[in-house]
Design a protein around this motif. Structure first.
Motif: not given
Length: 432
Positions: A301-329
Motif C-alpha cells: 500500500i505504501i509503494m502503490i500510494t507513493m507511485f500514484a501520488s506522484a502522478y496525481i501531484a503533477e495532474v494537480i500542479r497542472g490545474g494550479l498552473a491553469a488558474l489565472p494569476k488574478g485568483q491568487y491576487e
C-alpha cells in the motif's frame, strides 16, 4: 369596375398557419444515423466495415455464451456436456467463484466479514461522493468506515481500530483549536497529539489483546478480487491528499520543501511500479530489524500510494498552473493567509480542472493492482494464473476466467468514469 377592384385586393389570412412537421430525413433516428454514420463516403465505408466486424465478433460470442454450461465439476464434465456445441465452460466460475473473490486461503466460515465490509462500503461512499445532496452528519459514516472495515477483514481486537480513530480525532481537534496560530504549528501539534494517543493506546491494546476480539486473519491469506478492492480503495484514498500536498510543495517558495517534492515526484515517476513492488517485497526487509514484522500488504500500500501520488501531484500542479494569476491576487486582497486561500479559493478551482486527470490516474491505479501477482500475492489475476489454471481439473479453460476478470474490472472502472463525468457536469459553473 368594382369587380376588377375587388379581385385586385390581396387576401389577408386572419389565423396562423400551423407549423409543418420536419422532413423525415431531418428528425429522429434517421437524422442521427445520416449525420453520424453515413455523413460522407469515408464515414459510410467505415460504418459498414465496423458493422461487419461487430457481426463477426457477435456471431462467435453469442453462441459461445448461449451454448455454454454452468454444470460440471471439471473440464472433462464440461466437454461431455458441451459436445460439439462450441459453448463456454462456465462451470469453472460456478465451482471456483469463492476463490476468485476471496482467495484460496481466506477461511470459508469467515467470508461473511469481507462481504459485510463491502456492503458497508456502499453505505460509506455516498456521503463522500454526493456530499452536496446529503446532510453533513452523514460523513461520520465515511469517517468511521475504514476502522470498521479493517476490524472486519483482518479481525483481532476492536481496541486497535478504536485507538487509531481516537488518535486521528484528537489530532484533528488540537489542529482546529490552534489553527489560528499558524498552519504549520497546528499541523505539528495535531500530529504529535495523534502519536501520543496511539502510543498510549498501543500499551492498552497490549494489555488487553483479546478484548472484544474476533478471529484474526493474516494478510497472507487475503486474495482474489477482494485484495484488488482493498488495494484500490485504500491507495486511491491516500494518494489524492498526498498528491495535493506534493503539488503544493512543488510550488513552495521554501527551497528545501520544493527540492524534496521535486526529487520525490521525479524519482517515483521515473521508476516502474513493478520495481517498487519488488522493493516492498524483498529489499525493504533488509532495512528493518531482524525481528520486525512489517505487514506485506501495508508495504505494498505504501509503494502503490507513493507511485500514484506522484502522478496525481503533477495532474494537480497542472490545474494550479491553469488558474489565472488574478485568483491568487483576489485571495491576497481579501486578507486570506496561505492555508485559507488554498482551501477556499485556489484548490477548489484547481481540483475541478484536474478531475479528468485524477480519474485517469485512479482507473489506471486500480488496474495496476493486478501487478501484485508478480510478488506472490494471489489477487484475482494471481488466482487465475496460479491455483486455478495449474489445477488438473481446469486445464485449458482460459477465456471464461479472463472474461470474468475483465467484467469485474470493467464494472468498477466504468463506474468511476461515469461518476467523474457526472461530477464535472455538477461543478460546471462557467457561462457559455
Amino acid at each position: 369596375m368594382s369587380d376588377t377592384h375587388a379581385q385586385s385586393v390581396a387576401f389577408v389570412r386572419r389565423s396562423e398557419i400551423p407549423p409543418a412537421p420536419p422532413p423525415a430525413r431531418e428528425t429522429g433516428a434517421v437524422k442521427w444515423v445520416r449525420e453520424n454514420l453515413f455523413s460522407g463516403a469515408f464515414n459510410s465505408i467505415m460504418t459498414i466495415v465496423g458493422l461487419l466486424i461487430v457481426f463477426y465478433l457477435l456471431s462467435g460470442l453469442i453462441p459461445w455464451i448461449l451454448n455454454g454450461t454452468w454444470e460440471g465439476s471439471d473440464i472433462r464434465d464440461c466437454r461431455e456436456i458441451l459436445g460439439n456445441s462450441g459453448g463456454g465452460c462456465f462451470a469453472v466460475l460456478a465451482e471456483r467463484w469463492p476463490q476468485l473473490l476471496f482467495g484460496f486461503q481466506y477461511p470459508d466460515y469467515l467470508r461473511w466479514r469481507p462481504t459485510l465490509a463491502f456492503v458497508l462500503l456502499a453505505v460509506a461512499l455516498p456521503p463522500a461522493l454526493f456530499a452536496m445532496y446529503l446532510p453533513r452528519w452523514t460523513l461520520a459514516a465515511t469517517a468511521l468506515y475504514p476502522f470498521a472495515a479493517y476490524w472486519l477483514i483482518w479481525g483481532g481486537t476492536i481496541l486497535a481500530p478504536v485507538v487509531a480513530a481516537l488518535g486521528i480525532l484528537a489530532g484533528y481537534l488540537v489542529f482546529k483549536a490552534i489553527e489560528k496560530r499558524g498552519f504549520v504549528t497546528a499541523l505539528a501539534a495535531g500530529a504529535a497529539t495523534a502519536f501520543i494517543v496511539w502510543w498510549i493506546g498501543g500499551l492498552i491494546v497490549g494489555e488487553f489483546p483479546r478484548m472484544l476480539s474476533i478471529e484474526p486473519v493474516p494478510s497472507r491469506q487475503m486474495g482474489g478480487f477482494m485484495l484488488n478492492l482493498i488495494l484500490g480503495v485504500i491507495c486511491v484514498s491516500l494518494s489524492i491528499p498526498l498528491g495535493i500536498v506534493l503539488a503544493l510543495g512543488r510550488q513552495s517558495r521554501l527551497p528545501i520543501v520544493k527540492g524534496f517534492c521535486v526529487v520525490f515526484i521525479e524519482f517515483v515517476r521515473g521508476v516502474p511500479l513493478i520495481t517498487l513492488l519488488f522493493v516492498a517485497n524483498v529489499v525493504l526487509a533488509y532495512f528493518l530489524p531482524p525481528d520486525a514484522n512489517f505487514d506485506l500488504i501495508i508495504r505494498v500500500i505504501i509503494m502503490i500510494t507513493m507511485f500514484a501520488s506522484a502522478y496525481i501531484a503533477e495532474v494537480i500542479r497542472g490545474g494550479l498552473a491553469a488558474l489565472p494569476k488574478g485568483q491568487y491576487e483576489a485571495a491576497d486582497s481579501l486578507g486570506l493567509d496561505y492555508p485559507q486561500a488554498m482551501r477556499l479559493i485556489i484548490l477548489p478551482q484547481a481540483l475541478k480542472i484536474s478531475i479528468p486527470g485524477i480519474v485517469n490516474v485512479a482507473v489506471g491505479l486500480f488496474k495496476d493492482t493486478t501487478l501484485v501477482s508478480v510478488i506472490s500475492m494471489f489477487d484475482l489475476v494471481g488466482m487465475i494464473r496460479g491455483p486455478i489454471l495449474s489445477s488438473t481439473d481446469w486445464v485449458g479453460v482460459y477465456w471464461e476466467l479472463w472474461a470474468f476478470a475483465c467484467l469485474l474490472f470493467f464494472v468498477v472502472c466504468y463506474g468511476i468514469s461515469q461518476y467523474s463525468q457526472w461530477l464535472e457536469r455538477q461543478l460546471t459553473t462557467d457561462h457559455r
